[in-house]
Design a protein around this motif. Structure first.
Motif, PDB file in Angstrom:
ATOM      1  N   GLN A  68      -5.302  -4.387   7.501  1.00 40.87           N
ATOM      2  CA  GLN A  68      -5.258  -2.958   7.757  1.00 40.87           C
ATOM      3  C   GLN A  68      -6.520  -2.569   8.521  1.00 40.87           C
ATOM      4  OE1 GLN A  68      -4.484  -1.790   3.495  1.00 40.87           O
ATOM      5  NE2 GLN A  68      -2.996  -0.431   4.455  1.00 40.87           N
ATOM      6  N   TYR A 121      -2.448   3.779   4.773  1.00 36.97           N
ATOM      7  CA  TYR A 121      -1.441   2.904   4.170  1.00 36.97           C
ATOM      8  C   TYR A 121      -0.382   2.434   5.153  1.00 36.97           C
ATOM      9  CZ  TYR A 121       2.251   6.482   4.177  1.00 36.97           C
ATOM     10  OH  TYR A 121       3.209   7.387   4.548  1.00 36.97           O
ATOM     11  N   CYS A 129       0.834  -1.204   0.000  1.00 38.69           N
ATOM     12  CA  CYS A 129       0.000   0.000   0.000  1.00 38.69           C
ATOM     13  C   CYS A 129       0.872   1.260   0.000  1.00 38.69           C
ATOM     14  CB  CYS A 129      -0.945   0.000   1.202  1.00 38.69           C
ATOM     15  SG  CYS A 129      -2.506   0.875   0.901  1.00 38.69           S
ATOM     16  N   CYS A 147      -0.739   3.787  -2.053  1.00 37.20           N
ATOM     17  CA  CYS A 147      -2.133   4.128  -1.765  1.00 37.20           C
ATOM     18  C   CYS A 147      -2.413   5.631  -1.575  1.00 37.20           C
ATOM     19  CB  CYS A 147      -2.630   3.347  -0.553  1.00 37.20           C
ATOM     20  SG  CYS A 147      -2.812   1.574  -0.893  1.00 37.20           S
ATOM     21  N   ASN A 168      -7.246   5.119   1.071  1.00 38.07           N
ATOM     22  CA  ASN A 168      -6.337   5.508   2.145  1.00 38.07           C
ATOM     23  C   ASN A 168      -7.054   6.233   3.275  1.00 38.07           C
ATOM     24  OD1 ASN A 168      -3.423   5.539   2.911  1.00 38.07           O
ATOM     25  ND2 ASN A 168      -3.767   7.749   2.953  1.00 38.07           N
TER      26      ASN A 168
END
Length: 468
Positions: free
Chosen positions: A250, A233, A217, A220, A228
């Motif tokens: 995440q 990220y 990421c 991102c 995001n």
């Protein structure tokens, strides 16, 4: 995991450079995304021999249901037999090799029902499980038995409703191949899920670029500002893995309930097995070589990447929800589909830019950023196959022993170069039982390594052996 029968047509030094410890490693040279010889090698050594997902069980729900597909250059029938089990075989008669069931190339559908399959040429008759039932005018032949002339089988196994094929007769069972990924998903009932939406993308990029893109990421903030904002990220963790996969999660931030338009505010029932902790996370998994699973609290998104040419891939993206959710009169999936269709297309754009840029013959290999350990983890799987060899067990154990001695001698509290806990890897890559490694790196011996997990040290040791 079977090793390749021959090394890839790539300078071994380039492969070794990828296998260095993370903070020293190079990326692959750009040629791996363009060279027809490398693509042909991958088609033969990876995509014919590895287990790969080709769809779902519900696509062939009843006895006699069948589906036609191309798999690694072979025309294949997947059919549900009288035993209610899925079978796969080559779509060619054992008499003179005629195509048995015509498909889209002939203007016919790719799926249907046929409890018996009759060859359109000489009328040999097969069961839905591929068994030869009838072959006229063969009764007096020598060395001929119906039992010996069934359709050529293709290995076909299922996991959580997903159907996998391999052309390798000696491949390990699918569940063994999935290893601890299957264990991680045990508490979820993915088999019961049903497809809410499908998109098929034709992308001008190499299949490895697409998996590498999914694996980080780092891009991102600039490429996916909407994503995001929901899952920053630089937050989240990797999931230690023993098998040929990698994963991580995440956290959802703020009031977001899922990944979707309108700030992820749309709420649907959670999938079975989702915990309160899961409900605040998005989990991402890349299963070697080309299946991507993105687990949300309320739906599962799956990408399957089909390599077509060095610079072209077809990507099927499916979104799955619980059938009760799908049947609700107020069911609306436009937020999730709209969000990810936008995100997918953003990814495909930058992937095509990488494909175009790496066509330069002047471009040297790049370097991994500190946020791209997961990219190297995937590249290590590629490198393992390119090298056509596993590191010997004694080499790996010796590397672990040497690292342990270094830790004790120097009193270091951090192992530079491997700040991720993605794969133990030793069980498959070196045939070393992970428990044997754990005995070497006992908690007491690791007490001085407060900032580095056991998984990180094992990976560091494996990389050191690989680079030696």
């Amino acid at each position: 995991m079977l090793k390749a029968s021959r090394p890839a047509p790539l300078d071994p030094a380039r492969i070794a450079a990828v296998r260095r410890p993370f903070d020293e490693a190079d990326m692959f040279p750009p040629s791996v995304y363009h060279d027809p010889a490398i693509f042909a090698w991958e088609a033969e050594e990876i995509f014919r021999h590895e287990w790969r997902c080709v769809g779902r069980e519900e696509e062939t729900p009843n006895v006699g249901s069948y589906r036609l597909l191309e798999f690694a250059g072979e025309q294949v029938i997947i059919s549900r037999g009288e035993d209610n089990v899925l079978h796969a075989f080559i779509n060619a008669c054992r008499h003179r090799g005629a195509t048995l069931i015509e498909g889209p190339v002939d203007g016919k559908p790719e799926c249907g029902t046929a409890k018996k399959i009759t060859c359109p040429y000489h009328a040999w008759v097969y069961g839905a499980d591929g068994t030869l039932l009838k072959a006229k005018h063969t009764e007096n032949l020598e060395r001929f038995s119906l039992d010996d002339y069934g359709l050529v089988p293709v290995r076909c196994e299922t996991w959580q409703g997903f159907v996998f094929l391999t052309l390798e007769n000696d491949a390990e069972p699918l569940l063994s191949y999935l290893d601890d990924l299957a264990t991680w998903f045990d508490r979820f009932d993915l088999k019961s899920l049903r497809c809410a939406k499908r998109e098929v993308y034709d992308v001008a990029a190499n299949w490895k670029i697409l998996v590498e893109n999914y694996s980080e990421c780092y891009h991102c903030p600039g490429v996916h500002p909407q994503l995001n904002a929901l899952t920053p990220y630089d937050l989240g963790e990797d999931i230690p893995a023993r098998g040929w996969w990698k994963g991580g999660w995440q956290p959802l931030v703020g009031e977001a309930a899922t990944m979707g338009l309108e700030h992820g505010s749309h709420r649907r029932p959670w999938l079975e097995g989702v915990t309160d902790e899961d409900a605040r996370r998005i989990h991402y998994f890349a299963l070697w070589p080309n299946m991507l699973l993105s687990l949300h609290p309320d739906y599962l998104m799956v990408h399957v990447i089909e390599p077509v040419a060095p610079g072209r891939s077809l990507i099927t993206c499916d979104w799955y929800v619980h059938p009760d959710t799908l049947a609700r009169p107020d069911f609306d999936f436009s937020d999730a589909h709209g969000f990810w269709d936008q995100t997918n297309r953003q990814d495909w754009h930058v992937c095509t830019l990488q494909q175009r840029g790496t066509a330069s013959s002047m471009l040297p290999p790049g370097r991994y950023s500190e946020l791209e350990a997961s990219v190297q983890a995937f590249d290590l799987m590629v490198a393992d196959r390119y090298a056509a060899a596993k590191i010997a067990a004694d080499e790996a154990l010796a590397a672990v022993e040497a690292l342990k001695s270094e830790i004790i001698a120097t009193g270091r509290d951090e192992i530079t170069g491997d700040r991720f806990a993605i794969k133990v890897g030793l069980a498959e890559r070196t045939s070393v039982d992970a428990k044997a490694v754990a005995k070497i790196l006992s908690p007491a011996q690791m007490a001085s390594v407060s900032k580095t997990s056991q998984y990180e040290v094992i990976r560091f040791a494996w990389n050191r052996a690989a680079a030696a």
